[in-house]
Design a protein around this motif. Structure first.
Motif, PDB file in Angstrom:
ATOM      1  N   GLU A  55       0.974  -1.386   0.057  1.00  0.00           N
ATOM      2  CA  GLU A  55       0.079  -0.016   0.165  1.00  0.00           C
ATOM      3  C   GLU A  55       1.147   1.259  -0.136  1.00  0.00           C
ATOM      4  O   GLU A  55       0.754   2.147  -0.858  1.00  0.00           O
ATOM      5  N   ARG A  56       1.729   1.349   0.987  1.00  0.00           N
ATOM      6  CA  ARG A  56       2.999   2.373   0.873  1.00  0.00           C
ATOM      7  C   ARG A  56       3.499   2.554  -0.316  1.00  0.00           C
ATOM      8  O   ARG A  56       3.914   3.596  -0.811  1.00  0.00           O
ATOM      9  N   ALA A  57       3.801   1.516  -1.392  1.00  0.00           N
ATOM     10  CA  ALA A  57       4.321   1.685  -2.464  1.00  0.00           C
ATOM     11  C   ALA A  57       3.311   1.984  -3.480  1.00  0.00           C
ATOM     12  O   ALA A  57       3.506   2.083  -4.961  1.00  0.00           O
ATOM     13  N   GLY A  58       2.073   2.128  -3.260  1.00  0.00           N
ATOM     14  CA  GLY A  58       1.032   2.615  -4.379  1.00  0.00           C
ATOM     15  C   GLY A  58       0.547   1.404  -5.060  1.00  0.00           C
ATOM     16  O   GLY A  58      -0.147   1.766  -6.138  1.00  0.00           O
ATOM     17  N   LYS A  59       0.710   0.096  -4.659  1.00  0.00           N
ATOM     18  CA  LYS A  59       0.351  -1.022  -5.474  1.00  0.00           C
ATOM     19  C   LYS A  59      -1.290  -1.413  -4.864  1.00  0.00           C
ATOM     20  O   LYS A  59      -1.748  -2.188  -5.899  1.00  0.00           O
ATOM     21  N   LEU A  60      -1.560  -1.033  -3.919  1.00  0.00           N
ATOM     22  CA  LEU A  60      -2.760  -1.639  -3.764  1.00  0.00           C
ATOM     23  C   LEU A  60      -3.547  -0.855  -2.476  1.00  0.00           C
ATOM     24  O   LEU A  60      -2.888   0.126  -2.100  1.00  0.00           O
ATOM     25  N   ARG A  61      -4.833  -0.983  -2.099  1.00  0.00           N
ATOM     26  CA  ARG A  61      -5.305  -0.294  -1.112  1.00  0.00           C
ATOM     27  C   ARG A  61      -5.875  -1.338  -0.018  1.00  0.00           C
ATOM     28  O   ARG A  61      -6.595  -2.192  -0.318  1.00  0.00           O
ATOM     29  N   ARG A  62      -5.429  -1.083   1.170  1.00  0.00           N
ATOM     30  CA  ARG A  62      -5.780  -2.044   2.502  1.00  0.00           C
ATOM     31  C   ARG A  62      -7.273  -1.789   2.779  1.00  0.00           C
ATOM     32  O   ARG A  62      -7.916  -0.854   2.632  1.00  0.00           O
ATOM     33  N   THR A  63      -7.864  -2.843   2.927  1.00  0.00           N
ATOM     34  CA  THR A  63      -9.162  -2.839   3.484  1.00  0.00           C
ATOM     35  C   THR A  63      -9.262  -3.692   4.874  1.00  0.00           C
ATOM     36  O   THR A  63      -8.343  -4.471   5.171  1.00  0.00           O
ATOM     37  N   HIS A  64     -10.301  -3.814   5.350  1.00  0.00           N
ATOM     38  CA  HIS A  64     -10.430  -4.674   6.714  1.00  0.00           C
ATOM     39  C   HIS A  64     -10.126  -6.170   6.140  1.00  0.00           C
ATOM     40  O   HIS A  64     -11.100  -6.784   5.348  1.00  0.00           O
ATOM     41  N   GLY A  65      -9.099  -6.887   6.618  1.00  0.00           N
ATOM     42  CA  GLY A  65      -9.022  -8.216   6.396  1.00  0.00           C
ATOM     43  C   GLY A  65      -8.407  -8.343   4.974  1.00  0.00           C
ATOM     44  O   GLY A  65      -8.197  -9.889   4.643  1.00  0.00           O
ATOM     45  N   GLY A  66      -7.635  -7.477   4.316  1.00  0.00           N
ATOM     46  CA  GLY A  66      -7.145  -7.680   3.078  1.00  0.00           C
ATOM     47  C   GLY A  66      -6.963  -6.415   2.164  1.00  0.00           C
ATOM     48  O   GLY A  66      -6.256  -5.529   2.882  1.00  0.00           O
ATOM     49  N   ALA A  67      -7.143  -6.577   0.668  1.00  0.00           N
ATOM     50  CA  ALA A  67      -6.771  -5.288   0.106  1.00  0.00           C
ATOM     51  C   ALA A  67      -7.420  -5.528  -1.241  1.00  0.00           C
ATOM     52  O   ALA A  67      -7.933  -6.317  -1.685  1.00  0.00           O
ATOM     53  N   VAL A  68      -7.691  -4.380  -2.076  1.00  0.00           N
ATOM     54  CA  VAL A  68      -8.326  -4.336  -3.276  1.00  0.00           C
ATOM     55  C   VAL A  68      -7.156  -3.697  -4.309  1.00  0.00           C
ATOM     56  O   VAL A  68      -6.413  -2.952  -3.951  1.00  0.00           O
ATOM     57  N   SER A  69      -7.409  -3.753  -5.373  1.00  0.00           N
ATOM     58  CA  SER A  69      -6.652  -3.347  -6.499  1.00  0.00           C
ATOM     59  C   SER A  69      -6.948  -1.788  -6.799  1.00  0.00           C
ATOM     60  O   SER A  69      -8.143  -1.364  -6.708  1.00  0.00           O
ATOM     61  N   ILE A  70      -5.754  -1.177  -6.849  1.00  0.00           N
ATOM     62  CA  ILE A  70      -6.027   0.331  -7.338  1.00  0.00           C
ATOM     63  C   ILE A  70      -6.094   0.424  -8.802  1.00  0.00           C
ATOM     64  O   ILE A  70      -6.906   1.149  -9.312  1.00  0.00           O
ATOM     65  N   THR A  71      -5.273  -0.190  -9.424  1.00  0.00           N
ATOM     66  CA  THR A  71      -5.139  -0.354 -11.159  1.00  0.00           C
ATOM     67  C   THR A  71      -6.352  -0.462 -11.744  1.00  0.00           C
ATOM     68  O   THR A  71      -6.793   0.226 -12.535  1.00  0.00           O
ATOM     69  N   ARG A  72      -6.991  -1.730 -11.341  1.00  0.00           N
ATOM     70  CA  ARG A  72      -8.186  -1.973 -11.884  1.00  0.00           C
ATOM     71  C   ARG A  72      -9.364  -1.048 -11.703  1.00  0.00           C
ATOM     72  O   ARG A  72     -10.226  -0.706 -12.612  1.00  0.00           O
ATOM     73  N   THR A  73      -9.574  -0.406 -10.664  1.00  0.00           N
ATOM     74  CA  THR A  73     -10.569   0.702 -10.277  1.00  0.00           C
ATOM     75  C   THR A  73     -10.233   1.725 -11.042  1.00  0.00           C
ATOM     76  O   THR A  73     -11.168   2.250 -11.798  1.00  0.00           O
ATOM     77  N   ILE A  74      -8.981   2.124 -11.051  1.00  0.00           N
ATOM     78  CA  ILE A  74      -8.826   3.432 -12.010  1.00  0.00           C
ATOM     79  C   ILE A  74      -8.996   3.269 -13.470  1.00  0.00           C
ATOM     80  O   ILE A  74      -9.419   4.022 -14.141  1.00  0.00           O
ATOM     81  N   THR A  75      -8.499   2.095 -13.788  1.00  0.00           N
ATOM     82  CA  THR A  75      -8.584   1.699 -15.186  1.00  0.00           C
ATOM     83  C   THR A  75     -10.037   1.966 -15.781  1.00  0.00           C
ATOM     84  O   THR A  75     -10.254   2.499 -16.751  1.00  0.00           O
ATOM     85  N   VAL A  76     -10.716   1.383 -15.128  1.00  0.00           N
ATOM     86  CA  VAL A  76     -12.283   1.418 -15.255  1.00  0.00           C
ATOM     87  C   VAL A  76     -13.043   2.738 -15.190  1.00  0.00           C
ATOM     88  O   VAL A  76     -13.753   3.090 -16.128  1.00  0.00           O
ATOM     89  N   SER A  77     -12.259   3.718 -14.470  1.00  0.00           N
ATOM     90  CA  SER A  77     -12.756   5.113 -14.402  1.00  0.00           C
ATOM     91  C   SER A  77     -12.638   5.681 -15.714  1.00  0.00           C
ATOM     92  O   SER A  77     -13.340   6.925 -15.776  1.00  0.00           O
ATOM     93  N   TYR A  78     -11.763   5.525 -16.598  1.00  0.00           N
ATOM     94  CA  TYR A  78     -11.524   6.259 -17.623  1.00  0.00           C
ATOM     95  C   TYR A  78     -11.976   5.246 -18.982  1.00  0.00           C
ATOM     96  O   TYR A  78     -11.338   4.545 -19.210  1.00  0.00           O
ATOM     97  N   PRO A  79     -13.014   5.800 -19.484  1.00  0.00           N
ATOM     98  CA  PRO A  79     -13.684   4.712 -20.413  1.00  0.00           C
ATOM     99  C   PRO A  79     -12.812   4.675 -21.694  1.00  0.00           C
ATOM    100  O   PRO A  79     -12.975   3.737 -22.773  1.00  0.00           O
ATOM    101  N   ASP A  80     -12.137   5.834 -21.945  1.00  0.00           N
ATOM    102  CA  ASP A  80     -11.271   5.968 -23.272  1.00  0.00           C
ATOM    103  C   ASP A  80      -9.859   5.188 -23.035  1.00  0.00           C
ATOM    104  O   ASP A  80      -9.221   5.198 -24.161  1.00  0.00           O
ATOM    105  N   GLN A  81      -9.666   4.523 -22.049  1.00  0.00           N
ATOM    106  CA  GLN A  81      -8.500   3.820 -21.820  1.00  0.00           C
ATOM    107  C   GLN A  81      -7.103   4.578 -21.727  1.00  0.00           C
ATOM    108  O   GLN A  81      -6.151   3.974 -22.223  1.00  0.00           O
ATOM    109  N   ARG A  82      -7.263   5.918 -21.727  1.00  0.00           N
ATOM    110  CA  ARG A  82      -5.889   6.649 -21.681  1.00  0.00           C
ATOM    111  C   ARG A  82      -4.965   6.264 -20.729  1.00  0.00           C
ATOM    112  O   ARG A  82      -3.864   6.792 -20.730  1.00  0.00           O
ATOM    113  N   MET A  83      -5.461   5.832 -19.465  1.00  0.00           N
ATOM    114  CA  MET A  83      -4.685   5.183 -18.449  1.00  0.00           C
ATOM    115  C   MET A  83      -3.586   4.222 -19.082  1.00  0.00           C
ATOM    116  O   MET A  83      -2.582   4.170 -18.232  1.00  0.00           O
TER     117      MET A  83
END
Length: 302
Positions: A55-83
């Motif tokens: 998480e400190r390296a910016g690779k994921l986001r911590r949640t209770h009991g685990g973690a979720v992807s940052i990359t997949r969430t952000i990529t979906v946010s931009y419909p034109d795939q500019r990411m």
């Protein structure tokens, strides 16, 4: 379940294990501490420590009991795939820009994929305020920057885009005064300056320049090309332009021709050095004093 290396989890190094965890969380979108313990035969304390480090390296986001992807969430946010375009260049620019932020700063952050990478680089900053019209930037900052306050500008959500614009946005912006603005552009041309394809976006960008004390442009070298629809800034509107390369010296030439007191910071997969930071600070002081002779400064950041 795991699609990473089939090595015995007990024999991989710490770095290999963390790389495998990061890969897996991006594949699945989320992961649990128990999954890591089972795969690598490690304790829950070790698994949580791995997730904290990632998480400190910016690779994921911590949640209770685990973690979720940052990359997949952000990529979906931009419909034109500019990411997915020029990713390494944008990250290099973002790292240099992040070194221009100090604890306690208030920031105006423009919409764009390079500015999103910039915000992703602000994890270590403390007591900062981020003002933005970009929904993805606001969402990321709120979820992943625990020491940042986030102000999302109101207004009209542009259809099929992830940012807010319009007269309400402009009215709110006109009441805000911040330390630094970090802007993005659709293109830069030496004869036409910085341009964007949407008039409403241009108005917001101009106001971001007006309502900030220091102004920085973030762009990768692919943006040096034919102009987009409408101009919103010139080099002499900025303290510094940050990019990873300057094709045919187009940016440096435009700065010199205009006599602008604007630093050109060329990122090279590194972070800004102290002397480069001081050069930008001098540019700010000179603009404030109004005594310096116009000139351009090119810095290569190693």
């Amino acid at each position: 379940m795991w699609e990473t290396s089939e090595k015995d989890g007990r024999r991989v190094s710490i770095d290999e294990r963390r790389a495998m965890i990061a890969e897996e969380v991006n594949r699945r979108s989320s992961i649990q501490v128990s999954d890591i313990c089972e795969r690598f035969v490690v304790s829950e304390v070790t698994a949580r420590n791995d997730l904290d480090k990632l998480e400190r390296a910016g690779k994921l986001r911590r949640t209770h009991g685990g973690a979720v992807s940052i990359t997949r969430t952000i990529t979906v946010s931009y419909p034109d795939q500019r990411m997915n375009l020029n990713v390494e260049a944008k990250r290099a620019v973002a790292r240099v820009a992040a070194d221009l932020v100090t604890n306690g700063d208030s920031l105006l952050v423009d919409t764009g994929t390079t500015t999103l990478e910039f915000v992703r680089s602000l994890y270590e900053k403390r007591s900062i305020t981020i003002v933005t019209s970009d929904l993805s930037i606001a969402t990321f900052a709120d979820s992943n920057l625990p020491h940042a306050e986030v102000l999302l500008l109101g207004g009209v959500l542009r259809k099929n885009h992830r940012y807010i614009t319009g007269s309400i946005t402009a009215d709110i912006l006109s009441r805000i005064h911040v330390d630094k603005a970090f802007l993005a552009c659709d293109s830069f041309h030496p004869d036409c300056g910085f341009t964007t394809e949407f008039t409403g976006n241009a108005e917001v960008k101009r106001l971001m320049l007006k309502q900030s004390h220091e102004h920085f442009m973030l762009m990768d070298a692919s943006k040096v090309r034919r102009p987009s629809f409408i101009e919103f800034a010139r080099p002499d509107d900025l303290m510094a332009i940050i990019t990873e390369a300057d094709p045919q010296g187009a940016i440096a030439g435009a700065i010199e021709k205009s006599g602008a007191r604007c630093a050109l910071l060329l990122a090279n997969e590194g972070r800004i050095a102290e002397d480069e930071a001081r050069a930008v600070e001098r540019s700010v002081d000179e603009r404030t004093d109004g005594e310096a002779i116009g000139r351009q400064t090119t810095r290569h950041v190693q």
